[in-house]
Design an enzyme around this catalytic site. Structure first.
Site, PDB file in Angstrom:
ATOM      1  N   LYS A 113       0.815  -1.223   0.000  1.00  0.00           N
ATOM      2  CA  LYS A 113       0.000   0.000   0.000  1.00  0.00           C
ATOM      3  C   LYS A 113       0.846   1.269   0.000  1.00  0.00           C
ATOM      4  O   LYS A 113       0.392   2.317  -0.484  1.00  0.00           O
ATOM      5  CB  LYS A 113      -0.952   0.004   1.204  1.00  0.00           C
ATOM      6  CG  LYS A 113      -2.003  -1.097   1.182  1.00  0.00           C
ATOM      7  CD  LYS A 113      -2.997  -0.916   0.038  1.00  0.00           C
ATOM      8  CE  LYS A 113      -4.140  -1.909   0.129  1.00  0.00           C
ATOM      9  NZ  LYS A 113      -5.108  -1.756  -0.975  1.00  0.00           N
ATOM     10  N   GLU A 153      -9.895   5.482   2.785  1.00  0.00           N
ATOM     11  CA  GLU A 153     -10.675   4.388   3.337  1.00  0.00           C
ATOM     12  C   GLU A 153      -9.716   3.240   3.592  1.00  0.00           C
ATOM     13  O   GLU A 153      -8.642   3.164   3.003  1.00  0.00           O
ATOM     14  CB  GLU A 153     -11.767   3.964   2.358  1.00  0.00           C
ATOM     15  CG  GLU A 153     -11.384   2.888   1.352  1.00  0.00           C
ATOM     16  CD  GLU A 153     -10.238   3.280   0.410  1.00  0.00           C
ATOM     17  OE1 GLU A 153      -9.472   2.381  -0.012  1.00  0.00           O
ATOM     18  OE2 GLU A 153     -10.109   4.466   0.088  1.00  0.00           O
ATOM     19  N   SER A 198       1.697  -9.688  -0.622  1.00  0.00           N
ATOM     20  CA  SER A 198       1.301  -8.281  -0.572  1.00  0.00           C
ATOM     21  C   SER A 198       1.436  -7.640   0.795  1.00  0.00           C
ATOM     22  O   SER A 198       1.505  -6.416   0.904  1.00  0.00           O
ATOM     23  CB  SER A 198      -0.144  -8.130  -1.066  1.00  0.00           C
ATOM     24  OG  SER A 198      -1.019  -8.930  -0.285  1.00  0.00           O
TER      25      SER A 198
END
Length: 727
Positions: free
Chosen positions: A411, A433, A700
């Protein structure tokens, strides 16, 4: 049927007053009361009724109308039953025009041309659709015109002159003007810029009637707006009046409220004639017209004459005068993508697109981005998983270690890129969000680094599941807002973030964390996340002298997946495998496997695959992993599914736990539960391949955040997979 609306505005004009337009949601408070309420509105002086079609995710509406939508849906209200409610009211003598107001996805699932015909047959007069992009609006307006019903466009304070001209040309009865930026709801005050906005719309439309809504709730508001517009819309206050009344007094309460707004006696018999007032008689006698800010024309069939039609203007708007703009990028991925958002967001999305394209084409921007590689922990590692490879017994398995990035996931790639973009755009505040919390942590991190105010919206259920990440965000100085609405998960966090953004566009940037949402967000997120696939391609080339034979990633909204897949999209020798959250199984209603079990629809501003029921209402989802618990998916992944460029499978909660256990015990790496889905799917794929082939799995994120969730779920899932960690 559109004649009825035009005739109403003409009648109100002849009486020297503005039309009173009232909104409430069909089926609220109960379906049985809908006809009574409509008749009470008419008796109280409402000239046109907007009947809301309930939708699960009404992003243009505030909490009052969202609550009424939720209650109506709990009563089982659908488009079909809403049509019957209108028929019932007509049978009882309802005379005023009725507009159906709602969102595109339920209309799309019902069938655009079918709903127009059925609304006309039921006695409806037209439509207002909150989230139409121009091309859809023009098409839908054409269908409406063929059936003789009206299409009412929405114009916001931020609407550009070119868009305003197009939208005004679509209007065949009146134009709905949104009085302020934000969502529906009574505010207690009107925007001081409203008179100037109304004047611009009148000038752009050639003095077509306008009705102003959003924030209007009192007689004082009504009178103030009547001075500058031919119609006044009140919505949220009707819902409030109904919620405050007892069941036996609701209809009378509505009638009294309407009469109070109009300034008439609620018990007086309806008038069929009216006394001509002094101002009206003088104006007619000397031929005076109102000022430019308050015109008096009424649309007729001949109004538009030989002016350029909507299709001509749409072509001009899209072509930018015939030359492609250097500051635009394609907004569609085949039949997916687009901008299905409230009109208030359109100009801001255009600003964002221009800013992104300029940044993307500026070498200095990428130099600045790369200067933060040491801070992010890039370049990332590509690691051979020897014990996992031996365990699976097939292709060589490699791990793209995004879990080693600063903040613990992929991210940070997108959060850093978007915060640099926000600074170029002059934005001082950031909202985001988050589901699993990793995007929230990454956003809070870059905001702390650059001294920007940060607010993160998170579903209340995810706040519970991801308490550690909530505390990390607060440690970094961010505000964390728990969303109690709806399913209390990622989808509801997106709803609230979009509502917050549209209210604060002037100083706020929304760092959307996944490859979802309206254009240009899917392209922006893919651009910053493509670092994953680009590094993978370069690193395996050095280590093995070849491209991988397959790459694998988990799929929620799709940010790590599109980032891994996109650099290989044209390398047809490379298999692309996305692994979705199968929950309890895609044959149940407890999963989040959108590409495996969804159908095409519109959610959060984008046309893509969506988990929904047959009425177009968004389905509740389930996954043991908070970050995959989302009912939509990125539009580019939808294109790859339909073109068969990529394959998508679903791993159940239990299978994800198997992946979690394998990587932990065999490689000493505790993965995020999201990544564990990819580990399981990648291992199953590797088993079918030769030992000289290579599979790269995108790891991830790391699993610190999920240890508590695994401990809670092991009693349920452990026995089925032979995993028991009880002391």
């Amino acid at each position: 049927m559109s004649d009825g609306i035009r005739a109403t505005f003409a009648k109100c004009k002849s009486e020297g007053r503005s039309a009173f337009v009232g909104y409430f949601t069909a089926g609220y408070p109960t379906p049985q009361e809908t006809s009574d309420i409509m008749l009470a509105m008419e008796a109280g002086g409402v000239d046109i009724i907007e009947l809301g079609i309930p939708f699960t995710d009404p992003i243009a509406d505030g909490p009052t109308i969202q609550k009424s939508n939720t209650i109506a849906l709990q009563h089982g209200v659908t488009i079909t039953s809403t049509l019957q409610l209108l028929r019932d009211a007509r049978a009882r003598g309802l005379k005023v025009p009725v507009l159906f107001m709602g969102y595109y996805n339920p209309i799309m699932q019902y069938g655009e041309q079918k709903i127009i015909k059925d609304v006309r047959e039921a006695g409806g007069n037209g439509f207002i659709v909150c989230d139409f992009p121009p091309e859809e609006a023009v098409k839908f307006r054409g269908y409406c015109a063929a059936e003789g019903v009206s299409y009412v466009p929405l114009i916001a304070p931020s609407t550009s002159p070119a868009r305003m001209k197009l939208l005004c040309s679509i209007a065949d009865s009146f134009i709905y003007v949104v009085s302020r930026m934000g969502v529906t709801g009574a505010t207690g005050k009107l925007d001081p810029g409203l008179p100037a906005l109304c004047k611009r719309v009148h000038e752009s439309s050639g003095n077509k009637p306008i009705a102003v809504g959003f924030g209007v709730s009192t007689r004082e508001h009504f009178n103030a707006v009547s001075d500058i517009a031919e119609g006044v819309v009140i919505g949220s206050q009707f819902v409030t009046v109904l919620s405050n009344a007892t069941p036996e007094t609701r209809a009378q309460a509505v009638k009294n409220y309407c009469a109070d707004v109009r300034g008439i006696d609620p018990n007086a018999p309806p008038k069929t004639t009216h006394e001509v007032g002094f101002k009206e008689s003088v104006a007619k006698a000397i031929g005076l017209e109102k000022t430019a800010g308050n015109p008096t024309s009424v649309i007729t069939e001949e109004t538009n004459g030989n002016t350029p039609g909507p299709l001509d203007q749409l072509e001009a708007l899209n072509s930018q005068g015939g030359e492609p703009s250097a500051n635009t990028i394609p907004d569609r991925f085949g039949g997916f993508g687009g901008q299905y958002v409230p009109e208030s967001l359109m100009d801001c999305l255009a600003e964002l697109e221009r800013g992104f394209v300029e940044a993307k084409n500026d070498p200095a921007f990428w130099e600045e981005y790369k200067s933060y590689y040491p801070y992010m922990g890039r370049p990332g590692h590509l690691q051979f998983a020897d014990r996992l490879t031996e365990h699976c017994g097939g292709a060589k398995i490699w791990l793209k270690r995004e879990d080693l990035n600063h903040t613990g996931s992929h991210k940070i790639n997108n959060a850093l890129g978007q915060v640099l973009l926000a600074r170029r755009l002059g934005k001082k505040k950031i909202i985001a969000e988050t589901g699993a919390g990793q995007h929230g942590v990454a956003t809070a991190t870059v905001c702390a680094k650059f001294g920007l105010q940060c607010t993160v919206y998170m579903g209340a259920e995810d706040v519970r599941r991801q308490a550690l990440n909530v505390f990390r965000m607060k440690l970094l100085g961010a505000q964390v807002v728990a969303v109690e609405a709806g399913t209390r998960t990622l989808r509801d966090a997106v709803n609230e973030a979009l509502r917050s953004w549209v209210t604060n566009l002037h100083d706020t940037h929304y760092i959307l964390g996944s490859a979802i949402g309206p254009h240009p967000f899917p392209t922006i997120v893919r651009t910053f996340q493509s670092i994953i696939g680009n590094e993978t391609k370069e690193q395996l080339q050095k280590l093995r002298g070849k491209l991988p034979d397959a790459v694998v990633a988990c799929v929620g909204g799709g940010s790590n997946c599109v980032g891994m897949f996109y650099p290989f999209a044209e390398d047809l020798s490379v298999k692309l495998l996305g692994v979705e959250a199968g929950g309890d199984g895609i044959d149940t209603n407890r999963h989040s496997a959108t590409l495996s079990g969804g159908k095409i629809g519109v959610l959060h501003g984008v046309r893509t695959y969506v988990l929904q029921n047959s009425d177009g209402q968004i389905a509740d989802t389930h996954s043991v992993s908070a970050g995959l618990d989302y009912p939509g998916v990125g539009p580019e992944l939808s294109l790859w599914k339909d073109s068969q460029r990529a394959k998508f499978i679903a791993a159940t909660d239990a299978e994800a736990f198997k992946g979690f256990r394998m990587l932990s015990e065999l490689e000493g790496i505790i993965p995020a539960l999201e990544s564990a889905h990819a580990i399981y799917g990648g291992c199953e794929l590797a088993k079918t391949m030769g030992k000289d082939e290579d599979v790269v799995i995108c790891l991830s994120g790391r699993g610190d955040k999920d240890v508590q969730s695994v401990a809670e779920e092991l009693p349920r899932l452990g026995p089925g997979i032979g995993w028991d960690l009880r002391f």
